[in-house]
Scaffold this motif. Structure first.
Motif, PDB file in Angstrom:
ATOM      1  N   LEU A   1       1.063 -46.970  29.113  1.00 34.91           N
ATOM      2  CA  LEU A   1      -0.315 -46.797  29.564  1.00 34.91           C
ATOM      3  C   LEU A   1      -0.546 -45.335  29.943  1.00 34.91           C
ATOM      4  O   LEU A   1       0.164 -44.785  30.791  1.00 34.91           O
ATOM      5  N   VAL A   2      -1.536 -44.703  29.318  1.00 35.21           N
ATOM      6  CA  VAL A   2      -1.835 -43.304  29.620  1.00 35.21           C
ATOM      7  C   VAL A   2      -3.215 -43.128  30.260  1.00 35.21           C
ATOM      8  O   VAL A   2      -3.514 -42.054  30.791  1.00 35.21           O
ATOM      9  N   GLU A   3      -4.054 -44.158  30.232  1.00 40.12           N
ATOM     10  CA  GLU A   3      -5.353 -44.075  30.886  1.00 40.12           C
ATOM     11  C   GLU A   3      -5.872 -45.475  31.179  1.00 40.12           C
ATOM     12  O   GLU A   3      -5.946 -46.326  30.298  1.00 40.12           O
ATOM     13  N   ASP A   4      -6.199 -45.718  32.446  1.00 39.54           N
ATOM     14  CA  ASP A   4      -6.781 -46.991  32.840  1.00 39.54           C
ATOM     15  C   ASP A   4      -8.270 -46.779  33.112  1.00 39.54           C
ATOM     16  O   ASP A   4      -8.775 -45.649  33.060  1.00 39.54           O
ATOM     17  N   VAL A   5      -8.983 -47.863  33.391  1.00 40.76           N
ATOM     18  CA  VAL A   5     -10.406 -47.806  33.732  1.00 40.76           C
ATOM     19  C   VAL A   5     -10.582 -48.419  35.115  1.00 40.76           C
ATOM     20  O   VAL A   5     -10.012 -49.474  35.421  1.00 40.76           O
TER      21      VAL A   5
ATOM     22  N   VAL B   1      -0.083 -40.278  34.517  1.00 41.54           N
ATOM     23  CA  VAL B   1       0.888 -39.249  34.136  1.00 41.54           C
ATOM     24  C   VAL B   1       2.218 -39.562  34.799  1.00 41.54           C
ATOM     25  O   VAL B   1       2.274 -39.709  36.029  1.00 41.54           O
ATOM     26  N   SER B   2       3.258 -39.708  33.998  1.00 36.01           N
ATOM     27  CA  SER B   2       4.602 -40.047  34.511  1.00 36.01           C
ATOM     28  C   SER B   2       4.551 -41.301  35.376  1.00 36.01           C
ATOM     29  O   SER B   2       5.211 -41.394  36.410  1.00 36.01           O
ATOM     30  N   GLY B   3       3.700 -42.232  34.991  1.00 37.41           N
ATOM     31  CA  GLY B   3       3.591 -43.496  35.694  1.00 37.41           C
ATOM     32  C   GLY B   3       2.667 -43.491  36.892  1.00 37.41           C
ATOM     33  O   GLY B   3       2.406 -44.545  37.478  1.00 37.41           O
ATOM     34  N   ALA B   4       2.152 -42.337  37.294  1.00 38.69           N
ATOM     35  CA  ALA B   4       1.302 -42.234  38.479  1.00 38.69           C
ATOM     36  C   ALA B   4      -0.168 -42.098  38.083  1.00 38.69           C
ATOM     37  O   ALA B   4      -0.508 -41.397  37.132  1.00 38.69           O
ATOM     38  N   ALA B   5      -1.032 -42.770  38.855  1.00 37.84           N
ATOM     39  CA  ALA B   5      -2.471 -42.696  38.616  1.00 37.84           C
ATOM     40  C   ALA B   5      -3.039 -41.433  39.244  1.00 37.84           C
ATOM     41  O   ALA B   5      -2.768 -41.132  40.410  1.00 37.84           O
ATOM     42  N   LEU B   6      -3.837 -40.684  38.477  1.00 36.61           N
ATOM     43  CA  LEU B   6      -4.498 -39.503  38.995  1.00 36.61           C
ATOM     44  C   LEU B   6      -5.862 -39.885  39.570  1.00 36.61           C
ATOM     45  O   LEU B   6      -6.543 -40.774  39.059  1.00 36.61           O
ATOM     46  N   SER B   7      -6.267 -39.183  40.623  1.00 34.51           N
ATOM     47  CA  SER B   7      -7.537 -39.486  41.285  1.00 34.51           C
ATOM     48  C   SER B   7      -8.704 -38.927  40.475  1.00 34.51           C
ATOM     49  O   SER B   7      -8.717 -37.728  40.168  1.00 34.51           O
TER      50      SER B   7
END
Length: 378
Positions: A281-285, A350-356
């Motif tokens: 997963l590279v982008e969630d909604v 990114v690297s498994g972490a969600a960006l704000s």
């Protein structure tokens, strides 16, 4: 020492900003002050026929003279000044009718009177929030999570029993109730933030099966999607005006996508990349929405949702992450002065972490809606 070189810079408290001692430093106005200024500007610009500031100043001067510069200062989104409460009374009287002048309250029709009362209550509430924001928490950019009263209940999804670890079993001597919760990252992030902003209010978290009528009558914060949170499913159906739904689709068994309604309806899906060990997963909604509580219109419901858990966390961190929350609060205040809104946002992973998500970056905003404006897809 020459005059004016090292003068103390004071930011007036009535716009919800802070006082500073550094020469030349001017802090941004509070989100509450921007919200009121934006509402006053929207009232004037959405009026038919459209009014200039000079035309509005002339109309409001029927009670007591007011300068065009004063109207401009009340509408400023960078250095707003707080209008007196009696001037908001005049605003409500003027904009509650289609007549081109101020009409005494005693001469309003029944419909106009109801419109006046609703508008006046909204404007005074926005004005009171400016004072509340100025006296409130030292956490900047926290107006969405600042509540005047409680209780505040965070409703969290419950993980399927098949996924419970051994310590989620009540018979285990080391039983830990929190192992039953899903979206724990989002809960921990939000729980601490809301409690810090509202130190005098009751803040609790509950699983959907534990929610009572008393919880439903207060402020609600609903975490997670429809699969593991029955209340989220119910509320999304209850908010018929909300043009966003979350639906299951056959080709995605790890979450539920978002879909906008109407003629130009779209689907919003996560993005994946192929890796050696499978899809990544590279982008969630994420969905961030605030509306009136359907069980008590004096309280609110805030939905922090996502297709996957990264989306849920991203919707929370949009207004808790110190790096973006002040800008995001200002964006909400300017674009949704009424306080009700819905946003679908990209959440890069990114690297498994969600960006704000940073709402000032247009590409992060997938879809936005408020009751007073048409939905807008970016």
């Amino acid at each position: 020492m020459s005059s004016g070189v090292y003068t103390r810079c004071t930011v007036i408290d009535h716009i919800g900003a802070r006082e500073v001692n550094n020469p030349g430093v001017i802090l941004a106005p509070s989100a509450e002050a921007v919200r009121l200024a934006s509402k006053l500007r929207d009232l004037r610009e959405s009026h038919e026929p459209r009014l200039t500031q000079a035309m509005l100043a002339d109309a409001l001067s029927a009670e007591r003279p007011v300068a065009v510069a004063t109207i401009s200062s009340w509408e400023s989104l960078t250095t707003p000044k707080l209008p007196p409460a009696e001037r908001l009374h005049s605003y409500a009287l003027f904009f509650c009718t289609d007549r081109p002048q101020l009409v005494p309250e005693t001469e309003l029709s029944a419909d106009e009177l109801r419109h006046y009362q609703d508008l006046h209550q909204e404007l005074i509430g926005l004005r009171d929030a400016v004072h509340g924001g100025a006296r409130g928490s030292s956490l900047s950019g926290s107006s969405t999570w600042k509540f005047e009263d409680g209780p505040i209940t965070i409703i969290c999804p419950e993980a399927p029993r098949v996924d419970w670890p051994p310590l989620a079993n009540e018979k285990d001597p080391n039983y830990t109730r929190m192992y039953r919760y899903a979206d724990l990252d989002a809960l921990i992030e939000l729980w601490g933030h809301i409690r810090a902003v509202n130190p005098d209010l009751t803040v609790v978290h509950r699983l959907p099966s534990e929610v009572t009528a008393d919880h439903l009558s207060g402020h609600l914060v609903v975490l997670g999607g429809i699969a593991w949170n029955e209340l989220a499913k119910r509320l999304l159906k209850t908010f018929r005006e909300l043009p966003v739904s979350q639906v299951e689709v056959a080709d995605l068994d790890t979450g539920e996508i978002f879909r906008s309604s109407g003629a130009g309806g779209r689907e919003f899906r996560p993005l994946w990349e192929e890796a050696e060990d499978g899809r990544v997963l590279v982008e969630d909604v994420a969905l961030l929405a605030r509306l009136r509580n359907p069980f008590n219109h004096s309280r609110t419901v805030t939905i922090c949702n996502g297709i996957h858990s990264r989306g849920v966390l991203g919707s929370v961190r949009a207004l808790t992450d110190l790096n973006v929350r002040e800008r995001n609060e200002a964006y909400l205040a300017e674009h949704f002065p009424g306080g009700s809104f819905a946003l679908l946002m990209r959440v890069p992973v990114v690297s498994g972490a969600a960006l704000s998500p940073d709402l000032e970056i247009a590409s992060y905003r997938l879809y936005e809606w408020s009751p007073s404006k048409k939905a807008k897809a970016e």
